[in-house]
Design a protein around this motif. Structure first.
Motif, PDB file in Angstrom:
ATOM      1  N   GLN A 139      16.113  11.175  16.321  1.00 37.10           N
ATOM      2  CA  GLN A 139      16.236   9.904  17.037  1.00 37.10           C
ATOM      3  C   GLN A 139      16.497   8.733  16.091  1.00 37.10           C
ATOM      4  O   GLN A 139      16.761   7.618  16.551  1.00 37.10           O
ATOM      5  CB  GLN A 139      14.959   9.642  17.840  1.00 37.10           C
ATOM      6  N   GLU A 140      16.393   8.993  14.785  1.00 33.19           N
ATOM      7  CA  GLU A 140      16.600   7.949  13.785  1.00 33.19           C
ATOM      8  C   GLU A 140      18.011   8.036  13.213  1.00 33.19           C
ATOM      9  O   GLU A 140      18.383   9.037  12.592  1.00 33.19           O
ATOM     10  CB  GLU A 140      15.584   8.082  12.653  1.00 33.19           C
ATOM     11  N   ALA A 141      18.781   6.993  13.379  1.00 29.54           N
ATOM     12  CA  ALA A 141      20.177   6.992  12.908  1.00 29.54           C
ATOM     13  C   ALA A 141      20.271   7.083  11.392  1.00 29.54           C
ATOM     14  O   ALA A 141      21.248   7.636  10.856  1.00 29.54           O
ATOM     15  CB  ALA A 141      20.885   5.726  13.400  1.00 29.54           C
ATOM     16  N   GLY A 142      19.259   6.592  10.699  1.00 30.38           N
ATOM     17  CA  GLY A 142      19.323   6.550   9.234  1.00 30.38           C
ATOM     18  C   GLY A 142      18.803   7.801   8.542  1.00 30.38           C
ATOM     19  O   GLY A 142      18.733   7.846   7.311  1.00 30.38           O
ATOM     20  N   ILE A 143      18.417   8.818   9.309  1.00 29.00           N
ATOM     21  CA  ILE A 143      17.853  10.037   8.713  1.00 29.00           C
ATOM     22  C   ILE A 143      18.675  11.251   9.133  1.00 29.00           C
ATOM     23  O   ILE A 143      18.961  11.445  10.314  1.00 29.00           O
ATOM     24  CB  ILE A 143      16.380  10.231   9.114  1.00 29.00           C
ATOM     25  N   ASP A 144      19.055  12.056   8.152  1.00 26.94           N
ATOM     26  CA  ASP A 144      19.810  13.286   8.407  1.00 26.94           C
ATOM     27  C   ASP A 144      19.092  14.482   7.795  1.00 26.94           C
ATOM     28  O   ASP A 144      18.565  14.399   6.681  1.00 26.94           O
ATOM     29  CB  ASP A 144      21.215  13.208   7.800  1.00 26.94           C
ATOM     30  N   ILE A 145      19.065  15.605   8.517  1.00 27.02           N
ATOM     31  CA  ILE A 145      18.561  16.869   7.979  1.00 27.02           C
ATOM     32  C   ILE A 145      19.769  17.685   7.544  1.00 27.02           C
ATOM     33  O   ILE A 145      20.640  18.004   8.356  1.00 27.02           O
ATOM     34  CB  ILE A 145      17.748  17.637   9.040  1.00 27.02           C
ATOM     35  N   VAL A 146      19.841  18.020   6.262  1.00 28.55           N
ATOM     36  CA  VAL A 146      21.042  18.675   5.733  1.00 28.55           C
ATOM     37  C   VAL A 146      20.825  20.143   5.379  1.00 28.55           C
ATOM     38  O   VAL A 146      21.793  20.876   5.158  1.00 28.55           O
ATOM     39  CB  VAL A 146      21.587  17.927   4.490  1.00 28.55           C
ATOM     40  N   ALA A 147      19.566  20.595   5.327  1.00 31.57           N
ATOM     41  CA  ALA A 147      19.320  22.003   4.952  1.00 31.57           C
ATOM     42  C   ALA A 147      17.939  22.432   5.413  1.00 31.57           C
ATOM     43  O   ALA A 147      17.009  21.618   5.492  1.00 31.57           O
ATOM     44  CB  ALA A 147      19.443  22.189   3.447  1.00 31.57           C
ATOM     45  N   ILE A 148      17.824  23.716   5.745  1.00 31.78           N
ATOM     46  CA  ILE A 148      16.523  24.310   6.068  1.00 31.78           C
ATOM     47  C   ILE A 148      16.503  25.739   5.550  1.00 31.78           C
ATOM     48  O   ILE A 148      17.447  26.499   5.756  1.00 31.78           O
ATOM     49  CB  ILE A 148      16.229  24.265   7.584  1.00 31.78           C
ATOM     50  N   GLU A 149      15.431  26.090   4.848  1.00 34.19           N
ATOM     51  CA  GLU A 149      15.278  27.436   4.265  1.00 34.19           C
ATOM     52  C   GLU A 149      13.859  27.919   4.514  1.00 34.19           C
ATOM     53  O   GLU A 149      12.941  27.119   4.715  1.00 34.19           O
ATOM     54  CB  GLU A 149      15.550  27.406   2.757  1.00 34.19           C
TER      55      GLU A 149
END
Length: 332
Positions: free
Chosen positions: A198-208
């Motif tokens: 919901q936050e425009a300024g936060i991105d999740i780029v990877a999950i392991e």
């Protein structure tokens, strides 16, 4: 090899397997008989009930607190809590221990249900008249009588809100989770994602996944930070993930990295004090174990019991530590 020879080999293998299991169960039963004999010879009355508590990992501070909480309630409720679990996290071994508890006809079973494979055995136990409580990780589609533990989805949301607050809503995030197929870790990731997205300024780029292993967490975090140099924050869904993440960050000299993970265990509290971890999601393992014995006793005595017992979760930061010395004592 002829088909008949294959069948012969399989029959021999099955016989040896069954023999080995029979010996294993026999030895376990003999150990319990020794405990009972010692109680009788010392004049100590036998407990009213025998409960099996099956945790995820014996060699882990979190599960030691769960076991400690349960064992400390034995006297008040006149029960014997047989606390068991794999040395290291191993769902297949937990299933074997659950099967063993059913065969031993214990009075009640308290078990962490890591995935859907636990449902049939839980239902089997209930069908044989053994009440089951799930602890730490629920099995809502099973016939279990109650669940006690963290609301793992809400805990993931709590972690997401803390990260947004601490980073000002600007971050590139990597996630190191214990196991993809473990229900509680999946819920912690899901809750976290639902808040972060919901936050425009936060991105999740990877999950392991770390396989709930400190070295595994360090390796995955190191690879993540190497492949995605833009990452500014890492989220770990288990206590060991946080330890591994902090070691990876230190090896890459990423002192600017924001780290949030689970559990206020001693090692994580030291990392928090040193500034190597920024926030911890506090759970209450001692209370889970302690209250599970009361709930199970109430069930056996046919008292009204709620289906869901959520223990509290909260965020602990470095500034909280002078006022939270109780976190070190085990009684959460």
């Amino acid at each position: 090899m002829k088909f008949s020879s294959i069948i012969y080999v399989l029959l021999v293998f099955s016989f040896l397997t069954m023999t080995a299991l029979s010996i294993y169960y026999y030895l376990q039963i003999q150990q319990d008989k020794v405990k009972i004999s010692q109680a009788v010879s010392s004049g100590t009355p036998l407990p009213d009930y025998h409960f099996a508590l099956i945790g995820e990992e014996l060699d882990h501070d979190y599960w030691r607190l769960v076991g400690k909480g349960a064992k400390q309630n034995e006297t008040e409720y006149d029960v014997f809590v047989e606390y068991e679990g794999p040395e290291r996290s191993n769902p297949e071994e937990q299933l074997k221990l659950l099967d063993k508890a059913i065969k031993k006809k214990v009075d009640g079973i308290i078990v962490q249900a890591l995935n859907d494979e636990f449902t049939p055995l839980i239902d089997l136990a209930v069908g044989k008249g053994i009440p089951v409580i799930t602890i730490d990780t629920d099995s809502p589609d099973s016939l279990r009588s109650a669940y006690i533990g963290t609301d793992n989805y809400a805990a993931g949301q709590l972690a997401g809100k803390a990260l947004i607050e601490d980073t000002g809503g600007e971050a590139v995030v990597g996630i190191v989770t214990g196991r993809f197929n473990n229900t509680h870790h999946s819920l912690r990731v899901e809750g976290f994602r639902d808040v972060i997205e919901q936050e425009a300024g936060i991105d999740i780029v990877a999950i392991e996944e770390s396989n709930i292993d400190r070295i595994g967490a360090e390796e995955k975090a190191h690879n993540m930070l190497t492949e995605h140099k833009e990452i500014t924050a890492l989220y770990g869904t288990s206590a060991l993930d946080g330890t591994g993440i902090s070691e990876a960050a230190e090896s890459l000299d990423r002192q600017d990295l924001y780290v949030i993970t689970f559990d206020t265990l001693e090692e994580n509290l030291r990392l928090l004090e040193k500034g190597k971890v920024d926030a911890l999601v506090e759970q209450q393992p001692w209370k889970m174990g302690h209250q599970s014995v009361k709930i199970m006793t109430d069930l056996i005595n046919e008292k009204q019991v709620k289906k869901i017992h959520h223990t509290n979760s909260s965020i602990v930061r470095k500034q909280n530590l002078p006022y939270r010395q109780d976190l070190r004592g085990g009684r959460q």
